[in-house]
Motif scaffolding. Structure first.
Motif, PDB file in Angstrom:
ATOM      1  N   ARG B 153       0.824  -1.216   0.000  1.00 48.92           N
ATOM      2  CA  ARG B 153       0.000   0.000   0.000  1.00 48.92           C
ATOM      3  C   ARG B 153       0.858   1.266   0.000  1.00 48.92           C
ATOM      4  NH1 ARG B 153      -3.814  -2.131   4.821  1.00 48.92           N
ATOM      5  NH2 ARG B 153      -1.825  -3.111   5.332  1.00 48.92           N
ATOM      6  N   VAL B 154       2.161   1.115   0.304  1.00 48.94           N
ATOM      7  CA  VAL B 154       3.016   2.320   0.367  1.00 48.94           C
ATOM      8  C   VAL B 154       4.367   2.130  -0.332  1.00 48.94           C
ATOM      9  CG1 VAL B 154       3.898   1.754   2.676  1.00 48.94           C
ATOM     10  CG2 VAL B 154       3.859   4.147   1.920  1.00 48.94           C
ATOM     11  N   PHE B 155       4.787   0.887  -0.580  1.00 51.74           N
ATOM     12  CA  PHE B 155       6.018   0.628  -1.355  1.00 51.74           C
ATOM     13  C   PHE B 155       5.703  -0.473  -2.355  1.00 51.74           C
ATOM     14  CE2 PHE B 155      10.042  -1.178  -2.531  1.00 51.74           C
ATOM     15  CZ  PHE B 155      10.960  -0.140  -2.454  1.00 51.74           C
ATOM     16  N   ARG B 156       5.821  -0.156  -3.638  1.00 51.50           N
ATOM     17  CA  ARG B 156       5.606  -1.151  -4.696  1.00 51.50           C
ATOM     18  C   ARG B 156       6.357  -0.697  -5.938  1.00 51.50           C
ATOM     19  NH1 ARG B 156       1.045   1.720  -3.669  1.00 51.50           N
ATOM     20  NH2 ARG B 156       0.379   3.093  -5.354  1.00 51.50           N
ATOM     21  N   ASP B 157       6.559  -1.646  -6.878  1.00 59.70           N
ATOM     22  CA  ASP B 157       7.307  -1.348  -8.105  1.00 59.70           C
ATOM     23  C   ASP B 157       8.678  -0.752  -7.768  1.00 59.70           C
ATOM     24  OD1 ASP B 157       4.940  -2.084  -9.433  1.00 59.70           O
ATOM     25  OD2 ASP B 157       4.202  -0.012  -9.379  1.00 59.70           O
ATOM     26  N   GLY B 158       9.264  -1.213  -6.671  1.00 62.45           N
ATOM     27  CA  GLY B 158      10.621  -0.798  -6.317  1.00 62.45           C
ATOM     28  C   GLY B 158      10.750   0.605  -5.780  1.00 62.45           C
ATOM     29  N   ARG B 159       9.631   1.228  -5.370  1.00 63.29           N
ATOM     30  CA  ARG B 159       9.773   2.574  -4.794  1.00 63.29           C
ATOM     31  C   ARG B 159       8.625   2.923  -3.836  1.00 63.29           C
ATOM     32  NH1 ARG B 159       6.953   6.900  -6.566  1.00 63.29           N
ATOM     33  NH2 ARG B 159       5.703   6.749  -8.449  1.00 63.29           N
ATOM     34  N   TRP B 160       8.919   3.901  -2.985  1.00 68.34           N
ATOM     35  CA  TRP B 160       7.910   4.425  -2.072  1.00 68.34           C
ATOM     36  C   TRP B 160       6.825   5.159  -2.834  1.00 68.34           C
ATOM     37  CZ3 TRP B 160       7.708   2.691   2.667  1.00 68.34           C
ATOM     38  CH2 TRP B 160       8.880   2.279   3.318  1.00 68.34           C
ATOM     39  N   HIS B 161       5.599   5.082  -2.292  1.00 70.55           N
ATOM     40  CA  HIS B 161       4.459   5.825  -2.858  1.00 70.55           C
ATOM     41  C   HIS B 161       3.798   6.653  -1.752  1.00 70.55           C
ATOM     42  CE1 HIS B 161       4.130   3.956  -6.931  1.00 70.55           C
ATOM     43  NE2 HIS B 161       4.931   3.096  -6.353  1.00 70.55           N
ATOM     44  N   PHE B 162       4.615   7.335  -0.945  1.00 74.96           N
ATOM     45  CA  PHE B 162       4.047   8.142   0.142  1.00 74.96           C
ATOM     46  C   PHE B 162       3.034   9.152  -0.391  1.00 74.96           C
ATOM     47  CE2 PHE B 162       8.346   7.196   2.042  1.00 74.96           C
ATOM     48  CZ  PHE B 162       7.894   6.371   3.050  1.00 74.96           C
ATOM     49  N   GLU B 163       3.304   9.674  -1.574  1.00 70.93           N
ATOM     50  CA  GLU B 163       2.463  10.739  -2.128  1.00 70.93           C
ATOM     51  C   GLU B 163       1.063  10.249  -2.496  1.00 70.93           C
ATOM     52  OE1 GLU B 163       5.226   9.456  -3.207  1.00 70.93           O
ATOM     53  OE2 GLU B 163       5.419   9.457  -5.379  1.00 70.93           O
ATOM     54  N   ASP B 164       0.904   8.923  -2.713  1.00 70.75           N
ATOM     55  CA  ASP B 164      -0.412   8.379  -3.080  1.00 70.75           C
ATOM     56  C   ASP B 164      -1.102   7.675  -1.908  1.00 70.75           C
ATOM     57  OD1 ASP B 164       0.442   9.007  -5.672  1.00 70.75           O
ATOM     58  OD2 ASP B 164       1.332   7.011  -5.934  1.00 70.75           O
ATOM     59  N   ALA B 165      -0.372   7.452  -0.835  1.00 70.91           N
ATOM     60  CA  ALA B 165      -0.902   6.632   0.267  1.00 70.91           C
ATOM     61  C   ALA B 165      -1.511   7.522   1.346  1.00 70.91           C
ATOM     62  CB  ALA B 165       0.230   5.788   0.856  1.00 70.91           C
ATOM     63  N   ASP B 166      -2.268   6.913   2.226  1.00 74.32           N
ATOM     64  CA  ASP B 166      -2.789   7.612   3.400  1.00 74.32           C
ATOM     65  C   ASP B 166      -1.600   8.219   4.166  1.00 74.32           C
ATOM     66  OD1 ASP B 166      -3.622   7.899   6.268  1.00 74.32           O
ATOM     67  OD2 ASP B 166      -5.505   7.139   5.461  1.00 74.32           O
ATOM     68  N   PRO B 167      -1.721   9.465   4.661  1.00 71.75           N
ATOM     69  CA  PRO B 167      -0.602  10.086   5.391  1.00 71.75           C
ATOM     70  C   PRO B 167      -0.158   9.295   6.622  1.00 71.75           C
ATOM     71  CG  PRO B 167      -2.251  11.734   4.832  1.00 71.75           C
ATOM     72  CD  PRO B 167      -2.828  10.402   4.434  1.00 71.75           C
ATOM     73  N   ALA B 168      -1.007   8.421   7.130  1.00 67.65           N
ATOM     74  CA  ALA B 168      -0.629   7.600   8.293  1.00 67.65           C
ATOM     75  C   ALA B 168       0.494   6.620   7.948  1.00 67.65           C
ATOM     76  CB  ALA B 168      -1.840   6.831   8.808  1.00 67.65           C
ATOM     77  N   TRP B 169       0.758   6.384   6.648  1.00 66.75           N
ATOM     78  CA  TRP B 169       1.832   5.488   6.214  1.00 66.75           C
ATOM     79  C   TRP B 169       3.191   6.180   6.126  1.00 66.75           C
ATOM     80  CZ3 TRP B 169       1.794   0.441   6.169  1.00 66.75           C
ATOM     81  CH2 TRP B 169       0.583  -0.245   6.003  1.00 66.75           C
ATOM     82  N   ARG B 170       3.236   7.481   6.301  1.00 69.90           N
ATOM     83  CA  ARG B 170       4.526   8.185   6.103  1.00 69.90           C
ATOM     84  C   ARG B 170       5.562   7.760   7.143  1.00 69.90           C
ATOM     85  NH1 ARG B 170       4.104  13.267   2.599  1.00 69.90           N
ATOM     86  NH2 ARG B 170       2.172  12.801   1.493  1.00 69.90           N
ATOM     87  N   SER B 171       6.814   7.808   6.729  1.00 66.01           N
ATOM     88  CA  SER B 171       7.896   7.431   7.632  1.00 66.01           C
ATOM     89  C   SER B 171       8.139   8.535   8.651  1.00 66.01           C
ATOM     90  CB  SER B 171       9.173   7.139   6.839  1.00 66.01           C
ATOM     91  OG  SER B 171       9.501   8.213   5.992  1.00 66.01           O
ATOM     92  N   LEU B 172       8.776   8.147   9.762  1.00 68.43           N
ATOM     93  CA  LEU B 172       9.102   9.051  10.867  1.00 68.43           C
ATOM     94  C   LEU B 172      10.596   9.362  10.844  1.00 68.43           C
ATOM     95  CD1 LEU B 172       7.118   7.162  13.644  1.00 68.43           C
ATOM     96  CD2 LEU B 172       6.493   9.362  12.615  1.00 68.43           C
ATOM     97  N   HIS B 173      10.938  10.606  11.148  1.00 63.71           N
ATOM     98  CA  HIS B 173      12.333  11.050  11.136  1.00 63.71           C
ATOM     99  C   HIS B 173      12.568  11.779  12.465  1.00 63.71           C
ATOM    100  CE1 HIS B 173      12.811  10.155   6.760  1.00 63.71           C
ATOM    101  NE2 HIS B 173      11.495  10.099   6.913  1.00 63.71           N
ATOM    102  N   HIS B 174      13.322  11.145  13.349  1.00 62.80           N
ATOM    103  CA  HIS B 174      13.440  11.635  14.719  1.00 62.80           C
ATOM    104  C   HIS B 174      14.282  12.903  14.817  1.00 62.80           C
ATOM    105  CE1 HIS B 174      14.662  10.967  19.128  1.00 62.80           C
ATOM    106  NE2 HIS B 174      13.426  11.406  19.101  1.00 62.80           N
ATOM    107  N   VAL B 175      13.843  13.813  15.656  1.00 56.15           N
ATOM    108  CA  VAL B 175      14.570  15.055  15.924  1.00 56.15           C
ATOM    109  C   VAL B 175      15.301  14.920  17.264  1.00 56.15           C
ATOM    110  CG1 VAL B 175      14.332  17.536  16.298  1.00 56.15           C
ATOM    111  CG2 VAL B 175      12.826  16.375  14.670  1.00 56.15           C
ATOM    112  N   ALA B 176      14.549  14.797  18.332  1.00 53.87           N
ATOM    113  CA  ALA B 176      15.069  14.667  19.694  1.00 53.87           C
ATOM    114  C   ALA B 176      13.853  14.530  20.598  1.00 53.87           C
ATOM    115  CB  ALA B 176      15.898  15.887  20.107  1.00 53.87           C
ATOM    116  N   GLY B 177      14.042  13.891  21.767  1.00 51.79           N
ATOM    117  CA  GLY B 177      12.923  13.707  22.696  1.00 51.79           C
ATOM    118  C   GLY B 177      11.762  13.057  21.964  1.00 51.79           C
TER     119      GLY B 177
END
Lengths: 189, 189
Positions: B153-177
């Protein structure tokens, strides 16, 4: 000089790359400057701050780093998308005017003998920690961060402010080919 | 079993972490399972795919990896924000019920002797490449990716599809705390 350039406390320097941006790596040796793009750069330690970066044997920048023992990692912005793609796709060996063609403007901080790329959001100057086995076997380089600066329009008070800044300041996260994602929405657990 | 779980070609496995997400690291040894969060994980090679991950000496997961020689790296989603924060802030040593408290549901693939976290967007099963100097001096671990899967639902055909998927599928990128960014907009150079 960019009046928004501000030093970052070394104990907070890891935060400049903690969210996994694609970076630009720059170096100077024997009068030659170069800049390459690197998606494979990662924080390694807090204090003293260290980072890892993967540098393919085919890159000219690697030679400059092996020669000088110093490099800079900088965080480019959405406004620099074409520049990042250009320095990532062209080698200094084949295109001696690579930096000019890509629109790279270099600057220096008076006490830092390494070229820095203007227009980025953050800069980390690193001393190479020589680890021949990692370098030879894995193309893996370790740097100790000896100085860090950021543009206070997007990083201040020890943290990123992407959510308050112009979207052109957002970091780039490489996918493959010319495809990237920008960093997105701020979330609090 | 999640019917959307699909294998990823090993030559494309680096793309699962190329954009710098914060990951979950899981391992099993001597009947003990654990999961930790790691912002410091990075691709290292394409083919065979390898990655690096920094594992502090205080973590229980590191002991399980040293004991078993195997671990999994998985890419958590915005929907798992609280789970990621919880497994990143609690140690199995102090909280034996850490995984249940954090709401972690583990599953296994029949031929992979490593616990995987349900609900993630991608999973990379790794064999530890033992490098004692890196592990002892830098807490730096190298894994060879021996199997990769993603949720189609979020990675297919060898690439991410964040732009087409529900925003709840987006990856997390930690800052601090407890602060993170989600991955954002797709850009093409």
């Amino acid at each position: 000089m960019n009046p928004h350039l501000a030093p970052v406390d070394l104990a907070k320097a890891y935060r400049l790359v903690n969210h996994g941006p694609t970076v630009l790596v720059s170096a100077r040796h024997a009068g030659v400057d170069n800049v390459m793009a690197a998606a494979w750069c990662c924080a390694l330690d807090f204090d003293p701050p260290k980072l890892t970066v993967v540098l393919d044997k085919s890159t000219s920048t690697r030679e400059l780093i092996e020669g000088s023992g110093r490099f800079a990692v900088q965080v480019p912005t959405v406004a620099q998308l074409q520049l990042v793609n250009a320095v990532g796709n062209h080698s200094l060996r084949e295109a001696p005017d690579k930096l000019a063609q890509a629109g790279v403007e270099l600057f220096e901080l008076s006490d830092q003998p390494v070229p820095l790329v203007a227009g980025c959001s953050a800069w980390l100057v690193c001393d190479l920690i020589n680890e021949p086995h990692n370098q030879d076997s894995y193309d893996l380089f370790i740097g100790e961060v000896v100085g860090a600066w950021a543009d206070d329009r997007v990083f201040r008070d020890g943290r990123w402010h992407f959510e308050d800044a112009d979207p052109a300041w957002r970091s780039l996260h490489h996918v493959a080919g010319g495809h990237f994602y920008a960093i997105g929405e701020a979330l609090k657990a």
